[in-house]
Scaffold this motif. Sequence first.
Motif, PDB file in Angstrom:
ATOM      1  N   ALA A  19       0.843  -1.145  -0.023  1.00 31.01           N
ATOM      2  CA  ALA A  19      -0.062   0.008  -0.072  1.00 31.01           C
ATOM      3  C   ALA A  19       0.809   1.219   0.105  1.00 31.01           C
ATOM      4  O   ALA A  19       0.590   2.327  -0.786  1.00 31.01           O
ATOM      5  N   ASN A  22       2.863   1.739  -3.140  1.00 28.47           N
ATOM      6  CA  ASN A  22       1.910   2.238  -4.642  1.00 28.47           C
ATOM      7  C   ASN A  22       1.488   3.539  -4.432  1.00 28.47           C
ATOM      8  O   ASN A  22       1.264   4.269  -5.270  1.00 28.47           O
ATOM      9  N   GLN A  23       1.154   3.798  -2.982  1.00 26.20           N
ATOM     10  CA  GLN A  23       0.635   5.291  -2.829  1.00 26.20           C
ATOM     11  C   GLN A  23       1.852   6.300  -2.937  1.00 26.20           C
ATOM     12  O   GLN A  23       1.613   7.327  -3.312  1.00 26.20           O
ATOM     13  N   GLU A  24       3.118   6.115  -2.532  1.00 24.30           N
ATOM     14  CA  GLU A  24       4.070   6.765  -2.303  1.00 24.30           C
ATOM     15  C   GLU A  24       5.063   6.655  -3.663  1.00 24.30           C
ATOM     16  O   GLU A  24       6.112   7.442  -3.749  1.00 24.30           O
ATOM     17  N   LYS A  25       4.925   5.993  -4.574  1.00 27.19           N
ATOM     18  CA  LYS A  25       5.634   6.007  -5.616  1.00 27.19           C
ATOM     19  C   LYS A  25       7.184   5.463  -5.029  1.00 27.19           C
ATOM     20  O   LYS A  25       8.145   6.067  -5.596  1.00 27.19           O
ATOM     21  N   ALA A  53       0.258   9.852   2.064  1.00 33.57           N
ATOM     22  CA  ALA A  53      -1.177   9.890   1.720  1.00 33.57           C
ATOM     23  C   ALA A  53      -1.783   9.235   2.999  1.00 33.57           C
ATOM     24  O   ALA A  53      -1.314   8.339   3.763  1.00 33.57           O
ATOM     25  N   ASP A  55      -4.150   7.010   2.654  1.00 32.15           N
ATOM     26  CA  ASP A  55      -4.072   5.328   2.786  1.00 32.15           C
ATOM     27  C   ASP A  55      -2.983   4.717   3.140  1.00 32.15           C
ATOM     28  O   ASP A  55      -2.907   3.799   3.752  1.00 32.15           O
ATOM     29  N   SER A  56      -1.697   5.422   3.126  1.00 32.91           N
ATOM     30  CA  SER A  56      -0.594   5.125   3.583  1.00 32.91           C
ATOM     31  C   SER A  56      -0.563   5.197   5.069  1.00 32.91           C
ATOM     32  O   SER A  56      -0.112   4.012   5.592  1.00 32.91           O
TER      33      SER A  56
END
Length: 334
Positions: A19, A22-25, A53, A55-56
């Motif tokens: 997670a 993907n969120q923070e690249k 983020a 979600d993170s």
Amino acid sequence: MINRKIPAYFEKIDQAVVAVKNQEKTTNREALVMALERLNKKEILSSDHDQLADDSKKALQSLEEIDWPRLSFSDQRNILQLLVLKADREDKVPANLQLTPDGIGYLLGELIYQTANPSEQTSINDMVIGTGNLLWTIVESFSRHDLSPHDLIGIDNDEGQLDLASELAAALKEDPTLFLGDVVGLKKEEVAPADVVIGDLPIGYYPQEAPENFVTAFSEQDGQSYAHYLMIEKSLDLVRDDGWIYLIVPNDLLTGPRHESILKLFSQKAQLKAFLSLPAEYFQNQEQAKAFLVLRKKDALPKQEVLMGQYPSVKDQKALQEFLQDIQAWGKLK
């Protein structure tokens, strides 16, 4: 019997890592460091906290549901190793930065126990600690003999490796002293000599000019020096006068290209104590096979005969036990 919490906890932490990644690249390793920071009950890096983020943050917060302290050291290590292996596979981490397999670590831990006669006061320096898996395998191996090393030291020139090593250590309730820097160029006074020096040496050319007075340095006409040769020589600066050195090296070290430099080192500065080829099945490509190189300082006692040999297949338990008994008998020669 396998602890059923291992796959469940692995999955929980891995979900958080994915997670965040993907969120923070970011890379899997960087996401894993953030997950471990939260697992270890630390604050997320202040520089990152406000930028993450929602979600993170939620994924990381979910790790508080894990009852991590209830797991054994071995179970914790199994989970952490699986997480690192997955992260390395996803990130396509170069071979020189990948962790040392447990099978090799357990054999080395037993070799150290049978030859260096470690005690509760034993200090260990991993001169190329990486993520620390080799060191933690040896710590676990010692625990089977009711031993706990007194002082742990790790050196690496890769900040990302040390960041991960630090969080893995915290998750295991270990507190090693970590040094960021080029071990070859390290000054003697920067790190106190240890009773035992270990290292899974990276293979390749040394990117800088070799320090003066190194026996293993190549001349200007011969080109760049080998990093692993220089590290073998440097290990002598990191060990006590009566200490032991255990390095994982290419299997053709004593016969391969430019091996004369290593033989010159043995004649001038070090005692070759043992050279033990690792089980063949550990390596898909035999050109990449490794061995244990055991050294001591030139004047260290006793000066028993050099132990040479090949570990039998780990599948042949009888032959392996006999080989380990031979090592034990050799180690007791005083």
